[in-house]
Motif scaffolding. Structure first.
Motif, PDB file in Angstrom:
ATOM      1  N   LEU A 136      71.930  -5.161 -68.536  1.00  0.00           N
ATOM      2  CA  LEU A 136      72.699  -5.873 -67.516  1.00  0.00           C
ATOM      3  C   LEU A 136      71.868  -6.836 -66.677  1.00  0.00           C
ATOM      4  O   LEU A 136      72.426  -7.526 -65.817  1.00  0.00           O
ATOM      5  CB  LEU A 136      73.372  -4.854 -66.576  1.00  0.00           C
ATOM      6  CG  LEU A 136      74.297  -3.828 -67.233  1.00  0.00           C
ATOM      7  CD1 LEU A 136      74.746  -2.801 -66.210  1.00  0.00           C
ATOM      8  CD2 LEU A 136      75.498  -4.522 -67.858  1.00  0.00           C
ATOM      9  N   LEU A 139      72.059  -6.857 -61.149  1.00  0.00           N
ATOM     10  CA  LEU A 139      73.416  -6.928 -60.622  1.00  0.00           C
ATOM     11  C   LEU A 139      73.454  -7.901 -59.445  1.00  0.00           C
ATOM     12  O   LEU A 139      72.425  -8.147 -58.795  1.00  0.00           O
ATOM     13  CB  LEU A 139      73.878  -5.540 -60.161  1.00  0.00           C
ATOM     14  CG  LEU A 139      74.103  -4.503 -61.266  1.00  0.00           C
ATOM     15  CD1 LEU A 139      74.467  -3.155 -60.638  1.00  0.00           C
ATOM     16  CD2 LEU A 139      75.187  -4.947 -62.229  1.00  0.00           C
ATOM     17  N   PRO A 140      74.627  -8.454 -59.116  1.00  0.00           N
ATOM     18  CA  PRO A 140      74.720  -9.355 -57.963  1.00  0.00           C
ATOM     19  C   PRO A 140      74.276  -8.647 -56.678  1.00  0.00           C
ATOM     20  O   PRO A 140      74.532  -7.451 -56.496  1.00  0.00           O
ATOM     21  CB  PRO A 140      76.206  -9.707 -57.912  1.00  0.00           C
ATOM     22  CG  PRO A 140      76.706  -9.476 -59.296  1.00  0.00           C
ATOM     23  CD  PRO A 140      75.918  -8.323 -59.831  1.00  0.00           C
ATOM     24  N   ALA A 145      80.668  -8.617 -55.110  1.00  0.00           N
ATOM     25  CA  ALA A 145      80.366  -9.092 -56.460  1.00  0.00           C
ATOM     26  C   ALA A 145      79.731  -7.991 -57.295  1.00  0.00           C
ATOM     27  O   ALA A 145      79.998  -7.864 -58.500  1.00  0.00           O
ATOM     28  CB  ALA A 145      79.447 -10.303 -56.397  1.00  0.00           C
ATOM     29  N   ARG A 146      78.901  -7.181 -56.666  1.00  0.00           N
ATOM     30  CA  ARG A 146      78.264  -6.066 -57.385  1.00  0.00           C
ATOM     31  C   ARG A 146      79.304  -5.056 -57.836  1.00  0.00           C
ATOM     32  O   ARG A 146      79.285  -4.592 -58.986  1.00  0.00           O
ATOM     33  CB  ARG A 146      77.223  -5.404 -56.492  1.00  0.00           C
ATOM     34  CG  ARG A 146      76.462  -4.254 -57.150  1.00  0.00           C
ATOM     35  CD  ARG A 146      75.372  -3.764 -56.228  1.00  0.00           C
ATOM     36  NE  ARG A 146      75.917  -3.365 -54.937  1.00  0.00           N
ATOM     37  CZ  ARG A 146      75.240  -3.400 -53.781  1.00  0.00           C
ATOM     38  NH1 ARG A 146      73.997  -3.834 -53.759  1.00  0.00           N
ATOM     39  NH2 ARG A 146      75.814  -3.018 -52.665  1.00  0.00           N
ATOM     40  N   ALA A 148      82.434  -5.595 -58.444  1.00  0.00           N
ATOM     41  CA  ALA A 148      83.232  -6.194 -59.517  1.00  0.00           C
ATOM     42  C   ALA A 148      82.482  -6.147 -60.844  1.00  0.00           C
ATOM     43  O   ALA A 148      83.072  -5.860 -61.896  1.00  0.00           O
ATOM     44  CB  ALA A 148      83.576  -7.637 -59.159  1.00  0.00           C
ATOM     45  N   ALA A 149      81.175  -6.407 -60.808  1.00  0.00           N
ATOM     46  CA  ALA A 149      80.374  -6.364 -62.030  1.00  0.00           C
ATOM     47  C   ALA A 149      80.318  -4.946 -62.593  1.00  0.00           C
ATOM     48  O   ALA A 149      80.377  -4.745 -63.815  1.00  0.00           O
ATOM     49  CB  ALA A 149      78.966  -6.882 -61.747  1.00  0.00           C
ATOM     50  N   GLU A 152      83.543  -3.981 -64.366  1.00  0.00           N
ATOM     51  CA  GLU A 152      83.689  -4.594 -65.686  1.00  0.00           C
ATOM     52  C   GLU A 152      83.091  -3.740 -66.799  1.00  0.00           C
ATOM     53  O   GLU A 152      83.559  -3.771 -67.938  1.00  0.00           O
ATOM     54  CB  GLU A 152      83.017  -5.970 -65.707  1.00  0.00           C
ATOM     55  CG  GLU A 152      83.781  -7.049 -64.957  1.00  0.00           C
ATOM     56  CD  GLU A 152      83.061  -8.383 -65.040  1.00  0.00           C
ATOM     57  OE1 GLU A 152      82.008  -8.459 -65.732  1.00  0.00           O
ATOM     58  OE2 GLU A 152      83.537  -9.352 -64.427  1.00  0.00           O
ATOM     59  N   THR A 172      72.301  -0.068 -54.604  1.00  0.00           N
ATOM     60  CA  THR A 172      72.774  -0.248 -55.976  1.00  0.00           C
ATOM     61  C   THR A 172      73.131   1.089 -56.608  1.00  0.00           C
ATOM     62  O   THR A 172      74.168   1.226 -57.276  1.00  0.00           O
ATOM     63  CB  THR A 172      71.710  -0.973 -56.815  1.00  0.00           C
ATOM     64  OG1 THR A 172      71.565  -2.300 -56.318  1.00  0.00           O
ATOM     65  CG2 THR A 172      72.102  -1.026 -58.281  1.00  0.00           C
TER      66      THR A 172
END
Length: 277
Positions: A136, A139-140, A145-146, A148-149, A152, A172
């Motif tokens: 990956l 991550l953002p 945004a994190r 959302a990632a 996914e 994180t």
């Protein structure tokens, strides 16, 4: 005396910590190319001193790549050009792939000289499944945004590998625990260096461990794949059959739902038959 290198692009993996991990082939290539495209000349200069080489260097990184690529590709027509990152294998979480793509489009020779990679090394330390994994990168940094990632990739049935910095690690890990469930994981750092370590536990336990003490060094997080899904219930089967019967004949509907839910087709056919008016 070694034969002169053919003109083209040489993608050279460099150590991620221990200079002893530079392969003899990589050292030979770096000693003979006409020029080396580097992220940071200070970092690569230390490596060149280690092998006794003095090749010229050209900066190639996120901030200047667009402008530097045409000149590098032009040089590859008559010269051997090496591409290195500060540590590990080029193109893994850096902009090198565009150079490779455009060099190939221009008909240049492209050679890879494999070696260290932090993501793969972390997998070997983590003790988690390695038959299927997803890298990956980073991550953002922003929470939304994190999240959302993470959403996914929550259903991906593979071990997850990502890079992170010490100050952001605890946040994180907590976001991963919330978005993925409290899976088994490993935090690896300083791979191949003196203080190499791999700390294992659930995501929530690891988040708590690092909440008040951000670790130093290069960090790779490895996360176990999701557990086996719960078996489909009778209600799940009936709902899926009802939907499938709106667009398929009875037999095809039973077959589709059997494949999707992992259930016995004969039993589903009987259920579908009972559902028909």
């Amino acid at each position: 005396m070694n034969a002169e290198l053919l003109p083209g692009l040489y993608i050279v993996a460099t150590p991620i910590g221990n200079l002893g991990d530079l392969s003899p082939r990589a050292a030979d290539i770096l000693s003979r190319v006409a020029v080396i495209a580097v992220e940071d000349s200070r970092v690569t200069a230390r490596l060149l001193r280690h092998i006794g080489a003095k090749q010229p260097m050209i900066p190639y990184h996120d901030h200047n790549a667009e402008g530097m690529r045409p000149g590098l590709i032009a040089r590859m027509a008559t010269q051997a050009v090496a591409l290195v990152s500060d540590a590990g294998t080029p193109l893994i979480s850096d902009p090198g792939y565009k150079l490779v793509r455009e060099a190939r489009a221009a008909g240049r020779l492209i050679v890879t000289i494999p070696g260290p990679c932090a993501a793969v090394s972390a997998l070997t330390l983590a003790g988690l499944p390695t038959d299927r994994f997803l890298f990956l990168g980073f991550l953002p940094p922003k929470a939304a945004a994190r999240a959302a990632a993470i959403a996914e990739i929550a259903a991906v049935r593979a071990t997850l590998v990502l890079y992170e910095s010490g100050p952001r690690l605890a946040a994180t890990l907590a976001a991963l625990a919330q978005g993925l469930g409290d899976r088994e994981a490993a935090v690896t750092r300083e791979i191949t260096k003196l203080y190499e370590e791999a700390v294992t536990g659930t995501l929530s336990l690891l988040a708590a461990r690092y909440a008040d003490a951000a670790p130093k060094g290069e960090i790779v997080v490895v996360i176990a794949p999701p557990g086996d899904p719960a078996p489909a219930s009778d209600g799940d089967a009936d709902a899926a059959l009802a939907e499938a019967l709106t667009r398929l004949p009875l037999g095809q509907a039973a077959s589709e739902v059997a494949r999707r839910l992992g259930l016995d087709r004969r039993s589903l056919y009987a259920r579908a038959l009972a559902m028909k008016p």
